[in-house]
Design a protein around this motif. Structure first.
Motif, mmCIF file in Angstrom:
data_model
loop_
_atom_site.group_PDB
_atom_site.id
_atom_site.type_symbol
_atom_site.label_atom_id
_atom_site.label_comp_id
_atom_site.label_asym_id
_atom_site.label_seq_id
_atom_site.Cartn_x
_atom_site.Cartn_y
_atom_site.Cartn_z
ATOM 1 N N THR A 155 2.511 1.722 -3.441
ATOM 2 C CA THR A 155 1.495 2.147 -4.594
ATOM 3 C C THR A 155 0.920 3.595 -4.453
ATOM 4 O O THR A 155 0.877 4.407 -5.355
ATOM 5 C CB THR A 155 0.233 1.170 -4.362
ATOM 6 N N PHE A 156 0.657 4.095 -3.205
ATOM 7 C CA PHE A 156 0.099 5.313 -2.995
ATOM 8 C C PHE A 156 1.180 6.461 -2.894
ATOM 9 O O PHE A 156 2.434 5.958 -2.437
ATOM 10 C CB PHE A 156 -0.977 5.305 -2.065
ATOM 11 N N ARG A 157 0.927 7.796 -3.075
ATOM 12 C CA ARG A 157 1.766 8.803 -2.757
ATOM 13 C C ARG A 157 1.749 9.045 -1.337
ATOM 14 O O ARG A 157 1.057 8.742 -0.685
ATOM 15 C CB ARG A 157 1.182 10.149 -3.543
ATOM 16 N N LEU A 185 -2.947 -1.791 -7.689
ATOM 17 C CA LEU A 185 -2.468 -2.400 -6.328
ATOM 18 C C LEU A 185 -3.071 -4.049 -6.303
ATOM 19 O O LEU A 185 -2.289 -4.601 -6.027
ATOM 20 C CB LEU A 185 -3.184 -1.646 -5.099
ATOM 21 N N ARG A 234 -5.921 3.363 -9.598
ATOM 22 C CA ARG A 234 -4.737 3.074 -8.687
ATOM 23 C C ARG A 234 -5.030 1.809 -7.773
ATOM 24 O O ARG A 234 -4.051 1.012 -7.556
ATOM 25 C CB ARG A 234 -4.639 4.307 -7.734
ATOM 26 N N THR A 235 -6.344 1.723 -7.219
ATOM 27 C CA THR A 235 -6.539 0.447 -6.580
ATOM 28 C C THR A 235 -6.218 -0.743 -7.367
ATOM 29 O O THR A 235 -5.783 -1.654 -6.903
ATOM 30 C CB THR A 235 -8.076 0.618 -5.856
ATOM 31 N N VAL A 287 -2.895 6.713 3.813
ATOM 32 C CA VAL A 287 -3.022 5.108 3.815
ATOM 33 C C VAL A 287 -3.189 4.804 5.191
ATOM 34 O O VAL A 287 -2.404 5.290 6.129
ATOM 35 C CB VAL A 287 -1.927 4.672 3.106
ATOM 36 N N GLY A 312 -9.271 7.034 -8.558
ATOM 37 C CA GLY A 312 -8.897 5.995 -7.566
ATOM 38 C C GLY A 312 -9.060 4.793 -7.796
ATOM 39 O O GLY A 312 -8.178 3.864 -7.497
ATOM 40 N N VAL A 314 -8.262 4.091 2.187
ATOM 41 C CA VAL A 314 -7.218 5.220 1.579
ATOM 42 C C VAL A 314 -8.055 6.283 1.035
ATOM 43 O O VAL A 314 -8.848 6.205 0.400
ATOM 44 C CB VAL A 314 -6.432 4.314 0.384
ATOM 45 N N MET A 373 -7.323 9.656 -1.278
ATOM 46 C CA MET A 373 -6.704 10.414 -2.438
ATOM 47 C C MET A 373 -7.006 11.768 -2.880
ATOM 48 O O MET A 373 -8.384 12.041 -3.356
ATOM 49 C CB MET A 373 -6.553 9.774 -3.539
ATOM 50 N N LEU A 412 0.825 -1.200 0.066
ATOM 51 C CA LEU A 412 -0.076 0.068 0.139
ATOM 52 C C LEU A 412 0.975 1.039 0.037
ATOM 53 O O LEU A 412 0.620 2.017 -0.589
ATOM 54 C CB LEU A 412 -1.040 0.172 1.251
ATOM 55 N N ASP A 432 -1.022 10.786 -0.013
ATOM 56 C CA ASP A 432 -2.355 10.200 0.271
ATOM 57 C C ASP A 432 -2.369 9.572 1.640
ATOM 58 O O ASP A 432 -1.433 9.493 2.358
ATOM 59 C CB ASP A 432 -2.450 8.926 -0.685
#
Lengths: 126, 671
Positions: B572-574, B606, B602-603, B579, B599, B589, B591, B569, B577
């Motif tokens: 993957t996310f910035r 993941l 991106r999910t 998390v 969204g 999460v 965003m 996680l 974000d």
């Protein structure tokens, strides 16, 4: 501890003042100053200090020359002399000690313990 | 023998004082009898105790002031620390109170001070504290002020020689002169407490002395040494004037990189109105040139430059890198999903689409500046010695600390509460209220129990050290202050606190934020969204069949799955974000600036990556774990956090019902 009378010879104003202040305030000694070797020789004869703190590097008459002059005159011959020097190399320090001075104190000194260093060098009771 | 008149003081304390301090006699009276008692006998010190001084107290002190000059009668006053600083000030300035103590009083400290004021012998553990040394330290500081111009002129000569060396034209005469000046510096500045200065000057002396030619390549290094020497001696060439209560907090610098002159002009006007300093570049190349000279607090950048956006994206990436860490706000006409993802990937902190009023852009800029400022540890230093404060400034500022200085210890409490620092630096010896006293009071307040406190002290004898630690300090640094040592100790302390704090905000198993922390951040996201019209996407992720994994493979495997999912996680996310783990196998999460579809994208990335991970299953066989997710968008799917969460949760439920291992959006659109 009895109060001591010290003659301080250095051409640099800042060193002269910080050393004077240190010896006066921390140790409670009396301090006379001179800003050249020539003036130092005069004051040593007239003021009769318990010891002379003498800077090595001074224009015209440097520390070692001043020391020799003090040694020649009967009036000042018995006064112990400590050289102050910013030269840190062991060879320099040895050379200065071989002149016959009572000791050498390195610059920069710690104003909080300068009097202790003088005491230790001359074997005075602190 | 010295007589003390104790007014309103607990008799237990007066009896103890009498035993503790040799040659001391203490008589106790109440406030109404004080004046009469003073007339009956000779007293050298008046010790008063009153939680909050009132009008009668003021009248009494006024009467005392008129009859007994401060030189004959010292006054020590114990009071509540909450008493307004203006009253504390008037006690000292108007009524000649020489020292304040905050209640509950530390009696050892009180005894020590009384002995000092009355010139009576006092020993704690190790005798040998020499108050005359304190005076000498102060006097030497004054001397330094006097000689600083002379000493700096010597540094100037060294600098001149260093620059000549850089240019390859260092003549014999200047070189000799510089060697002499460096020698003098080496021999003197250490005595003023600048041991590091002596070391640097000695290096210069060594370089300049003699006749051997100096390698031209050493020029830059020499110039740097001179610069360092100058800084060490407490004067930066471009140092802003030091303001006494507030520290030199410079206005933040905004850099605008945009080729559209109209946009630039609007931003400039608004930024200047809001008190920001500004600098403008009309091309990426120009920006690079300016960045070499100045470090902006925030950069606002357009992507559309002739020649494509590649160069500007590269700049975004460089600026956002950990080493430079300058927040970048992209403000551009481009608005495809790819652009947004690219910008986010490069580390930009925000994406605003043109056209947008300058005021709104500046709102965003200010928020970034604020969060940057908050991220930099704030240090409060209290010292009555301006030179020490200046020296701290020199050491701490370049290292990214936000230093607030306070010269008046009586304003300590209000300043402490208003800036709530991450670390406190105190001087032991200050007039009227000592650092030890301040430290003790801070420690008595539960809110500040964890605030790291560092003492500066010229004395490192056993007695002083003991006093410092007894008062609750964490560490002390001897004077003269050595920059690297001070920095190291400050960092050590801050790291420890950071560790405690992150433990309280992080889910220990997975390393993502915990529920409490994430709710705070998500709420903030929604607020920004309202102000800037940006969407926020919220995804709820739930591991599939997790109960079975735990039951059949054991909790150790279950924990391993959670741990690796957390890692994935975070990857993957910035970093912008949110998390978080909300409990069990449920993760949330948030965003900012992402629409529902973004969204989901991106999910889905993941899910694909996590599906590929293998875990140890039954009898050495590998197994795979999947998750289901529901994604909702604020404000479209719900107008507060709870409503959006519910919408996402319904989508999650639909995804589970549809066979798991999939993502659905609010309104049950399968993806």
């Amino acid at each position: 501890m009895t109060s001591k009378r010290i003659l301080l010879v250095d051409d640099e104003d800042d060193i002269r003042e910080v050393a004077k202040l240190s010896l006066e305030m921390v140790a409670g000694w009396e301090v006379i100053t001179a800003s050249s070797g020539r003036e130092g020789i005069q004051k040593a004869a007239t003021e009769k200090p318990d010891a002379v703190l003498l800077d090595v590097m001074m224009p015209e008459m440097d520390g070692p020359t001043t020391f020799q002059a003090l040694q020649i005159s009967p009036a000042t011959k018995g006064i112990p002399v400590i050289l102050l020097t910013a030269k840190v190399q062991a060879a320099d320090q040895r050379r200065f000690k071989s002149l016959g001075v009572a000791g050498v104190i390195a610059k920069p000194f710690d104003p909080m313990t300068l009097a202790d260093q003088v005491n230790a060098t001359l074997g005075w009771q602190s | 023998m010295a007589n003390v008149l104790a007014v309103g003081v607990d008799t237990q304390l007066t009896r103890w004082l009498q035993q503790r301090v040799e040659h001391l006699t203490v008589r106790s009276v109440d406030f109404p009898q004080a004046l009469e008692a003073l007339g009956q006998d000779h007293y050298s010190l008046l010790l008063a105790d009153q939680d909050s001084p009132n009008v009668e107290t003021a009248e009494l002190l006024e009467a005392i002031r008129q009859r007994f000059p401060a030189t004959l009668l010292a006054i020590v006053f114990c009071l509540e620390r909450k008493v307004e600083s203006s009253i504390q000030h008037s006690l000292i300035e108007r009524y000649n109170v020489s020292q304040l103590f905050y209640k509950p009083v530390d009696r050892e400290e009180l005894a020590r001070l009384i002995a000092e004021l009355l010139d009576l012998p006092f020993s704690l553990i190790a005798p040998g504290h020499r108050p005359e040394q304190d005076l000498a330290v102060a006097a030497i500081a004054k001397l330094w002020e006097k000689f600083r111009p002379t000493i700096m002129a010597r540094v100037d000569v060294c600098e001149e020689a260093a620059l000549a060396l850089v240019e390859g034209c260092l003549g014999e005469e200047l070189r000799k002169k510089a060697a002499g000046e460096a020698h003098k510096l080496a021999g003197s500045v250490g005595s003023f407490g600048y041991a590091e200065g002596t070391r640097l000057a000695r290096g210069l002396e060594h370089l300049f002395q003699g006749n051997k030619p100096i390698e031209p390549s050493r020029g830059l290094q020499t110039a740097e040494t001179v610069l360092l020497l100058r800084k060490t001696l407490g004067r930066e060439p471009s140092a802003p004037p030091l303001s006494l209560t507030n520290g030199a907090v410079e206005d933040p610098l905004l850099m605008i990189i945009d080729h559209d002159k109209e946009v630039v002009d609007q931003l400039l006007v608004t930024a200047t109105e809001q008190g920001l300093r500004t600098t403008v570049a009309f091309s990426v190349a120009e920006a690079r040139g300016k960045l070499a000279q100045d470090r902006p607090s925030v950069v606002v950048l357009d992507l559309t430059f002739p020649g494509g956006s590649g160069d500007s994206l590269k700049l975004v990436e460089e600026l956002s890198s950990e080493s430079s860490g300058i927040p970048v706000l992209v403000f551009t006409r481009k608005d495809s999903f790819i652009d947004r993802v690219e910008v986010a990937r490069c580390g930009a902190r925000g994406f605003l689409q043109k056209p947008l009023p300058a005021g709104e852009v500046m709102d965003f800029v200010n928020r970034l500046i604020e969060s940057e400022r908050a991220a930099r540890p704030t240090i409060l230093a209290v010292d009555d010695d301006l030179q020490v404060l200046q020296l701290l400034q020199t050491i701490l500022k370049p290292s990214g600390f936000n230093l607030q200085i306070l010269e008046d210890p009586l304003r300590f409490w209000e300043v402490l509460e208003s800036i709530s620092p991450d670390l406190l630096i105190l001087d032991i010896k200050m007039p009227h209220i000592g650092g030890i006293e301040l430290c003790r009071v801070v420690r008595n307040d539960a809110r500040w129990a964890r605030l790291p406190i560092l003492f500066l002290t010229a004395h490192t004898d056993l007695e002083t050290v003991q006093r410092v630690f007894n008062a609750g300090a964490d560490d002390f640094v001897g004077k003269p202050i050595v920059g690297p040592e001070l920095l190291m100790r400050i960092r050590n302390r801050l790291e420890r606190v950071q560790l405690y704090r992150s433990m309280a905000e992080t889910d220990l198993l997975t390393g993502v934020a915990n529920r409490g922390r994430s709710v705070q951040m998500l709420t903030q996201f929604l607020r920004f969204s309202d102000r800037h019209g940006q969407p926020v996407s919220l995804a709820i992720l739930d591991l599939d069949n997790f109960k079975e994994i735990n039951d059949s493979l054991g909790h150790a495997t279950g924990d391993e799955v959670l741990r690796r999912f957390g890692k994935r996680l975070l990857k993957t996310f910035r970093s912008e974000d949110v998390v978080s783990r909300w409990g069990g196998e449920e993760f949330v999460v948030g965003m900012y600036g992402m629409r529902r579809e973004d969204g989901v994208q991106r999910t889905a990335d993941l899910l694909e990556a996590f599906r590929a991970e293998t875990f140890a299953g039954w009898e050495g066989r590998e197994c795979h774990v999947t998750f289901s997710a529901g994604v909702a968008q604020y404000p479209e799917d719900g107008n507060d956090l709870q409503a959006v969460y519910k919408a996402a949760d319904r989508a999650l439920y639909a995804a589970k019902a549809a066979g798991k291992d999939r993502i659905m959006t609010a309104g049950s659109h399968p993806v």
